[in-house]
Design a protein around this motif. Structure first.
Motif, PDB file in Angstrom:
ATOM      1  N   SER A  56       0.840  -1.197   0.000  1.00  0.00           N
ATOM      2  CA  SER A  56       0.000   0.000   0.000  1.00  0.00           C
ATOM      3  C   SER A  56       0.871   1.241   0.000  1.00  0.00           C
ATOM      4  O   SER A  56       1.883   1.305   0.705  1.00  0.00           O
ATOM      5  N   THR A  57       0.452   2.207  -0.809  1.00  0.00           N
ATOM      6  CA  THR A  57       1.161   3.477  -0.872  1.00  0.00           C
ATOM      7  C   THR A  57       0.152   4.619  -0.868  1.00  0.00           C
ATOM      8  O   THR A  57      -1.042   4.424  -1.158  1.00  0.00           O
ATOM      9  N   TYR A  58       0.649   5.797  -0.548  1.00  0.00           N
ATOM     10  CA  TYR A  58      -0.209   6.987  -0.553  1.00  0.00           C
ATOM     11  C   TYR A  58       0.652   8.180  -0.893  1.00  0.00           C
ATOM     12  O   TYR A  58       1.792   8.287  -0.435  1.00  0.00           O
ATOM     13  N   TYR A  59       0.098   9.096  -1.700  1.00  0.00           N
ATOM     14  CA  TYR A  59       0.848  10.265  -2.133  1.00  0.00           C
ATOM     15  C   TYR A  59       0.034  11.533  -1.925  1.00  0.00           C
ATOM     16  O   TYR A  59      -1.191  11.530  -2.078  1.00  0.00           O
ATOM     17  N   VAL A  60       0.718  12.601  -1.631  1.00  0.00           N
ATOM     18  CA  VAL A  60       0.063  13.893  -1.628  1.00  0.00           C
ATOM     19  C   VAL A  60      -0.271  14.249  -3.078  1.00  0.00           C
ATOM     20  O   VAL A  60       0.434  13.838  -4.012  1.00  0.00           O
ATOM     21  N   ASP A  61      -1.343  14.991  -3.285  1.00  0.00           N
ATOM     22  CA  ASP A  61      -1.826  15.249  -4.645  1.00  0.00           C
ATOM     23  C   ASP A  61      -0.769  15.888  -5.542  1.00  0.00           C
ATOM     24  O   ASP A  61      -0.700  15.594  -6.735  1.00  0.00           O
ATOM     25  N   SER A  62       0.057  16.747  -4.981  1.00  0.00           N
ATOM     26  CA  SER A  62       1.010  17.493  -5.802  1.00  0.00           C
ATOM     27  C   SER A  62       2.101  16.620  -6.435  1.00  0.00           C
ATOM     28  O   SER A  62       2.783  17.077  -7.354  1.00  0.00           O
ATOM     29  N   VAL A  63       2.267  15.391  -5.950  1.00  0.00           N
ATOM     30  CA  VAL A  63       3.318  14.529  -6.514  1.00  0.00           C
ATOM     31  C   VAL A  63       2.755  13.291  -7.186  1.00  0.00           C
ATOM     32  O   VAL A  63       3.511  12.508  -7.771  1.00  0.00           O
ATOM     33  N   LYS A  64       1.458  13.099  -7.119  1.00  0.00           N
ATOM     34  CA  LYS A  64       0.845  11.920  -7.752  1.00  0.00           C
ATOM     35  C   LYS A  64       1.158  11.889  -9.247  1.00  0.00           C
ATOM     36  O   LYS A  64       1.047  12.902  -9.924  1.00  0.00           O
ATOM     37  N   GLY A  65       1.550  10.714  -9.719  1.00  0.00           N
ATOM     38  CA  GLY A  65       1.893  10.570 -11.121  1.00  0.00           C
ATOM     39  C   GLY A  65       3.324  10.946 -11.451  1.00  0.00           C
ATOM     40  O   GLY A  65       3.792  10.700 -12.565  1.00  0.00           O
ATOM     41  N   ARG A  66       4.039  11.549 -10.498  1.00  0.00           N
ATOM     42  CA  ARG A  66       5.431  11.944 -10.720  1.00  0.00           C
ATOM     43  C   ARG A  66       6.395  11.213  -9.785  1.00  0.00           C
ATOM     44  O   ARG A  66       7.508  10.885 -10.179  1.00  0.00           O
ATOM     45  N   PHE A  67       5.995  11.004  -8.547  1.00  0.00           N
ATOM     46  CA  PHE A  67       6.847  10.361  -7.557  1.00  0.00           C
ATOM     47  C   PHE A  67       6.363   8.939  -7.309  1.00  0.00           C
ATOM     48  O   PHE A  67       5.169   8.661  -7.365  1.00  0.00           O
ATOM     49  N   ILE A  68       7.304   8.060  -7.017  1.00  0.00           N
ATOM     50  CA  ILE A  68       6.984   6.671  -6.702  1.00  0.00           C
ATOM     51  C   ILE A  68       7.776   6.247  -5.480  1.00  0.00           C
ATOM     52  O   ILE A  68       9.014   6.354  -5.460  1.00  0.00           O
ATOM     53  N   ILE A  69       7.059   5.763  -4.463  1.00  0.00           N
ATOM     54  CA  ILE A  69       7.728   5.256  -3.264  1.00  0.00           C
ATOM     55  C   ILE A  69       7.747   3.740  -3.329  1.00  0.00           C
ATOM     56  O   ILE A  69       6.738   3.100  -3.643  1.00  0.00           O
ATOM     57  N   THR A  70       8.903   3.168  -3.065  1.00  0.00           N
ATOM     58  CA  THR A  70       9.061   1.715  -3.036  1.00  0.00           C
ATOM     59  C   THR A  70       9.971   1.344  -1.870  1.00  0.00           C
ATOM     60  O   THR A  70      10.579   2.220  -1.247  1.00  0.00           O
ATOM     61  N   ARG A  71      10.056   0.066  -1.616  1.00  0.00           N
ATOM     62  CA  ARG A  71      10.947  -0.384  -0.552  1.00  0.00           C
ATOM     63  C   ARG A  71      11.506  -1.751  -0.896  1.00  0.00           C
ATOM     64  O   ARG A  71      10.879  -2.539  -1.614  1.00  0.00           O
ATOM     65  N   ASP A  72      12.679  -2.024  -0.367  1.00  0.00           N
ATOM     66  CA  ASP A  72      13.318  -3.327  -0.483  1.00  0.00           C
ATOM     67  C   ASP A  72      13.585  -3.797   0.943  1.00  0.00           C
ATOM     68  O   ASP A  72      14.553  -3.351   1.574  1.00  0.00           O
ATOM     69  N   ASN A  73      12.744  -4.656   1.461  1.00  0.00           N
ATOM     70  CA  ASN A  73      12.882  -5.083   2.850  1.00  0.00           C
ATOM     71  C   ASN A  73      14.127  -5.938   3.072  1.00  0.00           C
ATOM     72  O   ASN A  73      14.630  -6.021   4.184  1.00  0.00           O
ATOM     73  N   GLY A  74      14.620  -6.555   2.002  1.00  0.00           N
ATOM     74  CA  GLY A  74      15.853  -7.318   2.123  1.00  0.00           C
ATOM     75  C   GLY A  74      17.060  -6.431   2.351  1.00  0.00           C
ATOM     76  O   GLY A  74      18.065  -6.853   2.922  1.00  0.00           O
ATOM     77  N   LYS A  75      16.960  -5.171   1.898  1.00  0.00           N
ATOM     78  CA  LYS A  75      18.047  -4.210   2.061  1.00  0.00           C
ATOM     79  C   LYS A  75      17.728  -3.145   3.104  1.00  0.00           C
ATOM     80  O   LYS A  75      18.505  -2.193   3.271  1.00  0.00           O
ATOM     81  N   ASN A  76      16.592  -3.293   3.780  1.00  0.00           N
ATOM     82  CA  ASN A  76      16.192  -2.300   4.798  1.00  0.00           C
ATOM     83  C   ASN A  76      16.207  -0.883   4.233  1.00  0.00           C
ATOM     84  O   ASN A  76      16.663   0.060   4.896  1.00  0.00           O
TER      85      ASN A  76
END
Length: 124
Positions: A56-76
């Motif tokens: 699950s992810t959530y973005y403020v409206d001003s960055v939607k479509g431009r910013f992407i949040i991801t994570r790699d739990n294996g690399k913390n």
């Protein structure tokens, strides 16, 4: 939890950057993560958040479509891919951690741990 943010820099409008935030915690998958920013003369604002499992992810409206949040739990590590940057994206960017909230966390005061910040400057 200790957080180390990196990846900031100077970029022209329309360009891109990828921010990284490395966490010291072993059970990283149980930690909800977020990115915030503080523009010059303004308060620190929420930008994007991601749940501990990354589903699950959530973005403020001003960055939607431009910013992407991801994570790699294996690399913390959590990332913020910032595309189509605008001068108004200029700010100090902070990563933050909210252990065991079981979902995306938006409220600033729900985050318990903060990184030191990395500066992003977008020139016009």
């Amino acid at each position: 939890v200790q957080l180390q943010a990196s990846g900031g820099g100077l970029v022209q409008a329309g360009g891109f950057l990828r921010l990284s935030c490395a966490a010291s915690r072993r059970t990283f998958s149980g930690v909800e993560m977020g990115w915030f920013r503080r523009a010059p003369g303004k308060d620190r604002d929420f930008v994007a958040g991601i749940s501990g499992d990354g589903h699950s992810t959530y973005y403020v409206d001003s960055v939607k479509g431009r910013f992407i949040i991801t994570r790699d739990n294996g690399k913390n590590t959590v990332y913020l891919q910032m595309n189509s940057l605008k001068p108004e994206d200029t700010a100090v960017y902070y990563c933050a951690a909210a252990p065991f909230r079981f979902g995306v966390v938006i409220a600033t005061d729900e985050y318990d741990y903060w990184g030191q910040g990395t500066v992003v400057t977008v020139s016009s």
